[in-house]
Design a protein around this motif. Structure first.
Motif, PDB file in Angstrom:
ATOM      1  N   LEU A   5       0.868  -1.179   0.000  1.00  0.00           N
ATOM      2  CA  LEU A   5       0.000   0.000   0.000  1.00  0.00           C
ATOM      3  C   LEU A   5       0.910   1.236   0.000  1.00  0.00           C
ATOM      4  CD1 LEU A   5      -2.905   1.100   0.198  1.00  0.00           C
ATOM      5  CD2 LEU A   5      -2.791   0.802   2.668  1.00  0.00           C
ATOM      6  N   LEU A   6       0.809   2.008  -1.070  1.00  0.00           N
ATOM      7  CA  LEU A   6       1.672   3.185  -1.221  1.00  0.00           C
ATOM      8  C   LEU A   6       0.922   4.420  -0.719  1.00  0.00           C
ATOM      9  CD1 LEU A   6       4.340   4.374  -2.346  1.00  0.00           C
ATOM     10  CD2 LEU A   6       3.177   4.603  -4.559  1.00  0.00           C
ATOM     11  N   LEU A   7       1.308   4.873   0.476  1.00  0.00           N
ATOM     12  CA  LEU A   7       0.626   6.029   1.076  1.00  0.00           C
ATOM     13  C   LEU A   7       1.589   7.213   1.197  1.00  0.00           C
ATOM     14  CD1 LEU A   7      -1.491   4.358   3.931  1.00  0.00           C
ATOM     15  CD2 LEU A   7      -2.318   5.278   1.791  1.00  0.00           C
ATOM     16  N   THR A   8       2.404   7.401   0.174  1.00  0.00           N
ATOM     17  CA  THR A   8       3.278   8.574   0.179  1.00  0.00           C
ATOM     18  C   THR A   8       2.541   9.726  -0.520  1.00  0.00           C
ATOM     19  OG1 THR A   8       4.284   7.883  -1.897  1.00  0.00           O
ATOM     20  CG2 THR A   8       5.424   7.237   0.126  1.00  0.00           C
ATOM     21  N   GLY A 319       3.725  -3.872   4.683  1.00  0.00           N
ATOM     22  CA  GLY A 319       3.868  -3.474   3.281  1.00  0.00           C
ATOM     23  C   GLY A 319       3.277  -2.099   2.998  1.00  0.00           C
ATOM     24  N   ILE A 320       3.238  -1.234   4.042  1.00  0.00           N
ATOM     25  CA  ILE A 320       2.669   0.117   3.850  1.00  0.00           C
ATOM     26  C   ILE A 320       3.814   1.143   3.845  1.00  0.00           C
ATOM     27  CG2 ILE A 320       1.162   1.895   4.835  1.00  0.00           C
ATOM     28  CD1 ILE A 320      -0.459  -0.352   6.179  1.00  0.00           C
ATOM     29  N   THR A 321       3.879   1.938   2.788  1.00  0.00           N
ATOM     30  CA  THR A 321       4.931   2.961   2.708  1.00  0.00           C
ATOM     31  C   THR A 321       4.335   4.331   2.988  1.00  0.00           C
ATOM     32  OG1 THR A 321       5.941   1.657   0.950  1.00  0.00           O
ATOM     33  CG2 THR A 321       6.792   3.888   1.255  1.00  0.00           C
ATOM     34  N   ILE A 322       4.905   5.022   3.973  1.00  0.00           N
ATOM     35  CA  ILE A 322       4.533   6.427   4.191  1.00  0.00           C
ATOM     36  C   ILE A 322       5.824   7.257   4.108  1.00  0.00           C
ATOM     37  CG2 ILE A 322       2.492   5.801   5.568  1.00  0.00           C
ATOM     38  CD1 ILE A 322       3.975   6.792   8.062  1.00  0.00           C
ATOM     39  N   ALA A 323       5.716   8.575   4.278  1.00  0.00           N
ATOM     40  CA  ALA A 323       6.897   9.430   4.060  1.00  0.00           C
ATOM     41  C   ALA A 323       7.339  10.113   5.348  1.00  0.00           C
ATOM     42  CB  ALA A 323       6.561  10.491   3.007  1.00  0.00           C
ATOM     43  N   GLY A 324       8.614  10.437   5.412  1.00  0.00           N
ATOM     44  CA  GLY A 324       9.159  11.178   6.549  1.00  0.00           C
ATOM     45  C   GLY A 324       9.067  12.678   6.314  1.00  0.00           C
ATOM     46  N   GLY A 325       9.675  13.435   7.213  1.00  0.00           N
ATOM     47  CA  GLY A 325       9.716  14.889   7.056  1.00  0.00           C
ATOM     48  C   GLY A 325      10.855  15.290   6.116  1.00  0.00           C
ATOM     49  N   GLN A 326      10.778  16.509   5.610  1.00  0.00           N
ATOM     50  CA  GLN A 326      11.827  17.012   4.723  1.00  0.00           C
ATOM     51  C   GLN A 326      12.512  18.206   5.381  1.00  0.00           C
ATOM     52  OE1 GLN A 326       8.769  17.229   1.492  1.00  0.00           O
ATOM     53  NE2 GLN A 326      10.480  16.680   0.199  1.00  0.00           N
ATOM     54  N   TYR A 341      -5.935   7.554  -6.112  1.00  0.00           N
ATOM     55  CA  TYR A 341      -6.588   6.243  -6.069  1.00  0.00           C
ATOM     56  C   TYR A 341      -6.482   5.688  -4.653  1.00  0.00           C
ATOM     57  CZ  TYR A 341      -8.082   1.749  -7.990  1.00  0.00           C
ATOM     58  OH  TYR A 341      -8.783   0.609  -8.282  1.00  0.00           O
ATOM     59  N   MET A 342      -7.231   6.290  -3.764  1.00  0.00           N
ATOM     60  CA  MET A 342      -7.098   6.076  -2.330  1.00  0.00           C
ATOM     61  C   MET A 342      -8.500   6.237  -1.728  1.00  0.00           C
ATOM     62  SD  MET A 342      -4.611   5.521  -0.393  1.00  0.00           S
ATOM     63  CE  MET A 342      -3.350   5.692  -1.627  1.00  0.00           C
ATOM     64  N   PHE A 343      -8.836   5.368  -0.791  1.00  0.00           N
ATOM     65  CA  PHE A 343     -10.224   5.310  -0.339  1.00  0.00           C
ATOM     66  C   PHE A 343     -10.297   5.236   1.182  1.00  0.00           C
ATOM     67  CE2 PHE A 343      -9.779   3.953  -4.623  1.00  0.00           C
ATOM     68  CZ  PHE A 343     -10.813   4.618  -5.263  1.00  0.00           C
ATOM     69  N   PRO A 344     -11.484   5.546   1.759  1.00  0.00           N
ATOM     70  CA  PRO A 344     -11.613   5.479   3.216  1.00  0.00           C
ATOM     71  C   PRO A 344     -11.125   4.151   3.801  1.00  0.00           C
ATOM     72  CG  PRO A 344     -13.500   6.601   2.313  1.00  0.00           C
ATOM     73  CD  PRO A 344     -12.696   6.136   1.131  1.00  0.00           C
ATOM     74  N   LYS A 345     -11.364   3.033   3.104  1.00  0.00           N
ATOM     75  CA  LYS A 345     -10.917   1.750   3.684  1.00  0.00           C
ATOM     76  C   LYS A 345      -9.378   1.697   3.802  1.00  0.00           C
ATOM     77  CE  LYS A 345     -11.169  -0.978  -0.614  1.00  0.00           C
ATOM     78  NZ  LYS A 345      -9.842  -0.710  -1.099  1.00  0.00           N
ATOM     79  N   ASP A 346      -8.681   2.429   2.942  1.00  0.00           N
ATOM     80  CA  ASP A 346      -7.211   2.454   3.066  1.00  0.00           C
ATOM     81  C   ASP A 346      -6.792   3.180   4.348  1.00  0.00           C
ATOM     82  OD1 ASP A 346      -6.714   1.153   0.538  1.00  0.00           O
ATOM     83  OD2 ASP A 346      -7.388   3.019  -0.401  1.00  0.00           O
ATOM     84  N   MET A 347      -7.617   4.154   4.768  1.00  0.00           N
ATOM     85  CA  MET A 347      -7.302   4.858   6.027  1.00  0.00           C
ATOM     86  C   MET A 347      -7.471   3.899   7.204  1.00  0.00           C
ATOM     87  SD  MET A 347      -6.464   7.704   4.777  1.00  0.00           S
ATOM     88  CE  MET A 347      -5.987   6.791   3.311  1.00  0.00           C
ATOM     89  N   LEU A 348      -8.494   3.042   7.109  1.00  0.00           N
ATOM     90  CA  LEU A 348      -8.707   2.065   8.190  1.00  0.00           C
ATOM     91  C   LEU A 348      -7.531   1.078   8.233  1.00  0.00           C
ATOM     92  CD1 LEU A 348     -12.548   1.369   7.828  1.00  0.00           C
ATOM     93  CD2 LEU A 348     -11.395   2.937   9.398  1.00  0.00           C
ATOM     94  N   THR A 349      -7.046   0.720   7.060  1.00  0.00           N
ATOM     95  CA  THR A 349      -5.914  -0.225   7.012  1.00  0.00           C
ATOM     96  C   THR A 349      -4.691   0.365   7.701  1.00  0.00           C
ATOM     97  OG1 THR A 349      -6.745  -1.096   4.930  1.00  0.00           O
ATOM     98  CG2 THR A 349      -4.443  -1.568   5.445  1.00  0.00           C
TER      99      THR A 349
END
Ligand SMILES: Cc1ncc(COP(=O)(O)O)c(C=O)c1O
Length: 382
Positions: A5-8, A319-326, A341-349
């Protein structure tokens, strides 16, 4: 086997329909196939920019669109104001300092929106400012600036001063209306809310800006926007475009039509509200106050060790990628992208994975707390 899940906050996931459209088979960019593809794209894309004017498409990343707005709208020795509220305001500043401009930088503390009174005093203390540059959403801090009021303020200062907006993490994820918000030029890139791979950039200009661009004497070649608008009169591009991405874009615009543009924006707001409620329930401090919270990216704080533990474990175990600070926020925040391409259920995940990680790390049980808060936020907003 588990899908990632790419959440960047960019690049973002590509819908399967868009991937299929991009592998439809190559077409010649000087063929009638391309002309009708571009005609279709042009008639559907304007609504995302909130304009009636054509939207130029460059084959390059978002930064080229930032630079294009500057080199076409600011002439040699002219004075401009650049609002810097994070890493991408800094990018605008660096571009500006590359050219022979008189650059005035208005600094905003990172994590805050522009304070209108203070900005007004700053702007009015300068004479003959030709353009003001700002991000819509400063992706590095997850702040959305008060664009409408800023636009109004700029035009009250001088109706000839252009208001130029970097919409890179905003266009497609929130509503724009260039005329209503006094935006003369709005730019973005493909890899954020627009659900495409990186590689194309967009420049929308109103008539006033296009006139300025046509009279500007500064040297430029690939980024000369006049060439792009001239070609668009024939639904074409001055140079070989990224044909596959434009095929993908055509499908993206179809997806917007199917879901409804307003529904897409509403989905982004819901995801923001869910995530903010869930993160608070996990005892995280959010970087941005509610008033300036972006519908496309959310930043939260903790100590460096916990942030690094969370980021690593989200990736390794879920397997979830998020981003750090810059830059100055490195090691101080994490950022979750929720655009395209991101949905409320992805927030629950992601929130349930965070519950497990922080419960384990802090030795305190959070199970269910973030999910409950997020679901309440979701149902409150429907
Ligand atoms: C607000 C904003 N502006 C500009 C850029 C630069 O775009 P690119 O990396 O596509 O050149 C980004 C990229 O993340 C961004 O978020």
């Amino acid at each position: 086997m588990e899908p990632n899940l790419l959440l960047t906050p960019g690049p973002t996931p590509i819908p399967p329909q868009v991937n299929r459209a991009m592998s439809d088979g190559m077409i010649g960019h000087r063929s009638s196939d391309f002309t009708s593809l571009m005609e279709n794209v042009q008639s559907n894309i304007k609504t995302l920019f909130g304009t009636e004017e054509p939207v130029a498409i460059l084959t390059s990343s978002g930064t080229s669109a930032l630079e294009t707005s500057m080199v076409n709208l600011v002439g040699p020795d002219e004075s401009i104001v650049v609002i810097v509220s994070g890493a991408f305001g800094d990018r605008f500043k660096s571009i500006a300092q590359t050219y022979p401009y008189d650059v005035h930088v208005y600094e905003v503390p990172w994590g805050e929106g522009v304070d209108l009174q203070s900005f007004k005093s700053f702007l009015y203390s300068k004479e003959n400012i030709k353009a003001v540059f700002s991000q819509a959403c400063e992706t590095s801090t997850a702040v959305v600036h008060p664009l409408h009021s800023l636009g109004e303020l700029v035009k009250n200062y001088n109706s000839d001063t252009l208001f130029i907006v970097d919409g890179v993490s905003a266009v497609g994820g929130m509503q724009f209306d260039m005329a209503r918000d006094s935006i003369d030029c709005l730019v973005t890139g493909s890899q954020k809310a627009l659900m495409l791979p990186p590689g194309i950039a967009f420049v929308a200009m109103n008539k006033q800006a296009r006139k300025r661009a046509s009279q500007n004497e500064i040297s430029r070649f690939y980024l000369d926007i006049n060439k792009y608008f001239k070609s668009l009169e024939e639904n074409s591009t001055p140079f070989t475009p990224a044909v596959s991405l434009i095929q993908g874009l055509n499908q993206v615009l179809e997806l917007y039509r199917e879901e409804g543009v307003e529904q897409v924006y509403d989905r982004h707001l819901k995801m923001r509200n869910m995530l903010r409620a869930g993160l608070k329930a996990l005892d995280f401090e959010l970087l941005v106050e509610d008033d300036h919270a972006s519908p496309t990216v959310t930043a939260f704080k903790s100590d460096e060790a916990e942030l690094s533990h969370i980021k690593d474990n989200l990736k390794k175990k879920y397997g979830i990628t998020i981003a750090g600070g810059q830059k100055q926020l490195k090691g101080k925040i994490l950022r979750i992208g929720h655009m395209g391409y991101m949905f409320p259920k992805d927030m629950l995940t992601v929130l349930s994975a965070l519950e497990a990680i922080v419960s384990d790390h802090r030795g305190k049980k959070y199970y269910g707390s973030a999910l409950t808060a997020a679901q309440e936020a979701y149902y409150e907003s429907i």
